[in-house]
Design an enzyme around this catalytic site. Structure first.
Site, PDB file in Angstrom:
ATOM      1  N   ASP A 165      -0.429  -5.329   9.160  1.00 31.36           N
ATOM      2  CA  ASP A 165      -1.457  -4.382   8.749  1.00 31.36           C
ATOM      3  C   ASP A 165      -2.712  -5.203   8.455  1.00 31.36           C
ATOM      4  OD1 ASP A 165      -3.127  -2.546   7.614  1.00 31.36           O
ATOM      5  OD2 ASP A 165      -1.681  -1.766   6.159  1.00 31.36           O
ATOM      6  N   TRP A 190       0.873  -1.184   0.000  1.00 30.76           N
ATOM      7  CA  TRP A 190       0.000   0.000   0.000  1.00 30.76           C
ATOM      8  C   TRP A 190       0.905   1.228   0.000  1.00 30.76           C
ATOM      9  CZ3 TRP A 190      -1.879   2.942   4.690  1.00 30.76           C
ATOM     10  CH2 TRP A 190      -2.916   3.813   4.361  1.00 30.76           C
ATOM     11  N   ALA A 213      -6.325  -4.629   7.615  1.00 29.52           N
ATOM     12  CA  ALA A 213      -7.352  -3.652   7.250  1.00 29.52           C
ATOM     13  C   ALA A 213      -8.580  -4.288   6.608  1.00 29.52           C
ATOM     14  CB  ALA A 213      -6.753  -2.610   6.299  1.00 29.52           C
ATOM     15  N   LYS A 216     -13.259  -0.725   6.588  1.00 29.15           N
ATOM     16  CA  LYS A 216     -13.883  -1.555   5.547  1.00 29.15           C
ATOM     17  C   LYS A 216     -14.922  -2.493   6.146  1.00 29.15           C
ATOM     18  CE  LYS A 216     -10.289   0.239   3.613  1.00 29.15           C
ATOM     19  NZ  LYS A 216      -9.903   0.948   2.447  1.00 29.15           N
TER      20      LYS A 216
HETATM   21  C1  LMR Z   1      -7.000   1.889  -0.594  1.00 27.91           C
HETATM   22  O1  LMR Z   1      -5.938   1.272  -0.644  1.00 27.91           O
HETATM   23  O2  LMR Z   1      -7.617   2.249  -1.609  1.00 27.91           O
HETATM   24  C2  LMR Z   1      -7.602   2.194   0.750  1.00 27.91           C
HETATM   25  O3  LMR Z   1      -6.824   1.641   1.760  1.00 27.91           O
HETATM   26  C3  LMR Z   1      -7.893   3.616   0.935  1.00 27.91           C
HETATM   27  C4  LMR Z   1      -6.665   4.443   1.129  1.00 27.91           C
HETATM   28  O4  LMR Z   1      -6.641   5.202   2.092  1.00 27.91           O
HETATM   29  O5  LMR Z   1      -5.741   4.365   0.320  1.00 27.91           O
END
Ligand code: LMR
Length: 391
Positions: A208, A127, A210, A243
């Site tokens: 992480d 990410w 999420a 989420k």
């Molecule tokens: C994403 O990866 O799209 C989500 O986790 C939202 C974000 O904050 O990037």
């Protein structure tokens, strides 16, 4: 003094939100930011959340501060949801944070306090905000191989080879489930092998987490991480309710530490980091989660709705994989059905991604990551045709 400021690097996901909003075409498709959407394209407030919020509105009598670590019922409920009974509760300390990102940020700062020389190793790719926050904090970053472009699966040999280069006291950041951006995940057996390595090299694991409930189910998604938690002396976890409770804008997350023995120092560090960064964490969403988790009816309804979301994403995955098989006359995209979570990467070039956007109004992140929940159930053929046309 503002003239001294430099233009900041743009986050590619945030950039995509702006580009999509500015596109005047009515026929456009947003497969960018990770937000759940139902079949009508809405991101609903979950039923249990609505009910708990109504109850909260009726019963809340004060808005005075709760505490630096947030609502203890929320933190406790999250410990149970995330860790189950894999670790003795007395070894875990947690702090409520503004969203999963807030939890990641606070954990990075905790690492900085406890091990200023530690390198934090992130998957390649990961990410984008992992790297951005680490850079912002001036921390050392390592990258381990993760995704095999050829098989669209995890390059586990490459990953282990790179993790073997870590030094004692370094931190390995793992995605607990539903890897973002690739959708390719390590197996339970591979979690065991990573745990062996973490123990042998005295490395700190950071998870992480999420997307619990978006992959194979609430319990199944936690299995690998829990198997690690049960064996390691210390571990850090950033969990998000954005989420799985749909509480995106309310910013609900938790930072947790599994400690070898006494939690006092770690707890104090979390409290002091919260105080220094924003003082008291936002209460509303976290208290809503605590209420849902304490009420068997609300909890059952939340689980049922979440399960419905998960199953619909799986159906969209196989629907798109089928449509792409037909339109491209190949099995090149079959991996889309096998991946888990909110995202997969199609493996397109950035030119192909641009073409999809410019010619068809289809928005995905530049590395061809798409949001599975954004896929149109009744438009998968058209989407597959467009993808085939840009190949
Ligand atoms: C994403 O990866 O799209 C989500 O986790 C939202 C974000 O904050 O990037």
């Amino acid at each position: 003094m503002f003239e001294n400021l430099k233009p900041q690097p743009e986050d590619k996901i945030i950039k995509m939100i702006g580009m999509y909003a500015a596109d005047p075409r009515s026929e456009k498709l947003d497969l960018g930011v990770g937000i759940y959407k139902d079949a009508t394209g809405n991101t609903p407030v979950m039923r249990a959340v609505k009910a708990a919020e109504a109850r909260l509105l009726e019963t809340q009598e004060t808005k005075k501060y709760v505490g630096l670590l947030g609502n203890p019922d929320f933190v406790n409920a999250m410990r149970e949801l995330v860790l189950g009974d894999s670790v003795d509760a007395a070894r875990v300390t947690g702090a409520q944070e503004p969203g999963g990102t807030g939890a990641i940020r606070q954990i990075f700062e905790l690492i900085q306090m406890a091990g200023p020389d530690a390198t934090v190793w992130i998957s390649n790719p990961s990410w984008p905000n992992h790297e951005a926050i680490l850079k912002h904090l001036g921390m050392k970053i390592g990258k381990y191989r993760y995704f095999d472009e050829a098989t669209c699966g995890v390059d586990f040999d490459g990953m282990m080879e790179d993790l073997n280069r870590m030094a004692e006291g370094d931190v390995v950041l793992l995605h607990g489930c539903c890897h973002n951006p690739t959708g390719a995940n390590i197996t339970l057996e591979q979690w065991g092998l990573v745990t062996d390595l973490v123990l042998a090299k005295n490395i700190m694991p950071m998870i992480d987490f999420a997307y619990q409930g978006f992959g194979d189910g609430l319990e199944e998604d936690a299995e690998g991480m829990r198997s690690m938690a049960a064996r390691v002396p210390e571990m850090l976890i950033a969990a998000s309710c954005s989420k799985n409770f749909g509480l995106y804008r309310d910013r609900v997350g938790v930072a947790m530490a599994v400690c070898e023995g006494d939690v006092t120092l770690t707890k104090g560090a979390f409290a002091s980091l919260n105080r220094a960064n924003f003082s008291f964490p936002p209460d509303h969403g976290a208290t809503v989660v605590a209420m849902i988790m304490a009420d068997p009816e609300l909890k059952a309804d939340w689980k049922a709705e979440l399960e419905g979301m998960r199953v619909s994403m799986l159906a969209l995955r196989s629907g798109l994989a089928d449509a792409l098989r037909r339109e491209t006359n190949s099995d090149r995209f079959d991996f889309v059905a096998d991946h888990r979570g909110m995202f997969s990467r199609l493996g397109l070039t950035s030119e192909q991604v641009d073409k999809l956007r410019d010619e068809y109004g289809i928005y995905m992140v530049g590395d061809s990551r798409f949001n599975v929940a954004g896929l149109p159930a009744d438009g998968l053929n058209d989407l597959a045709k467009a993808i085939a046309a840009v190949l």
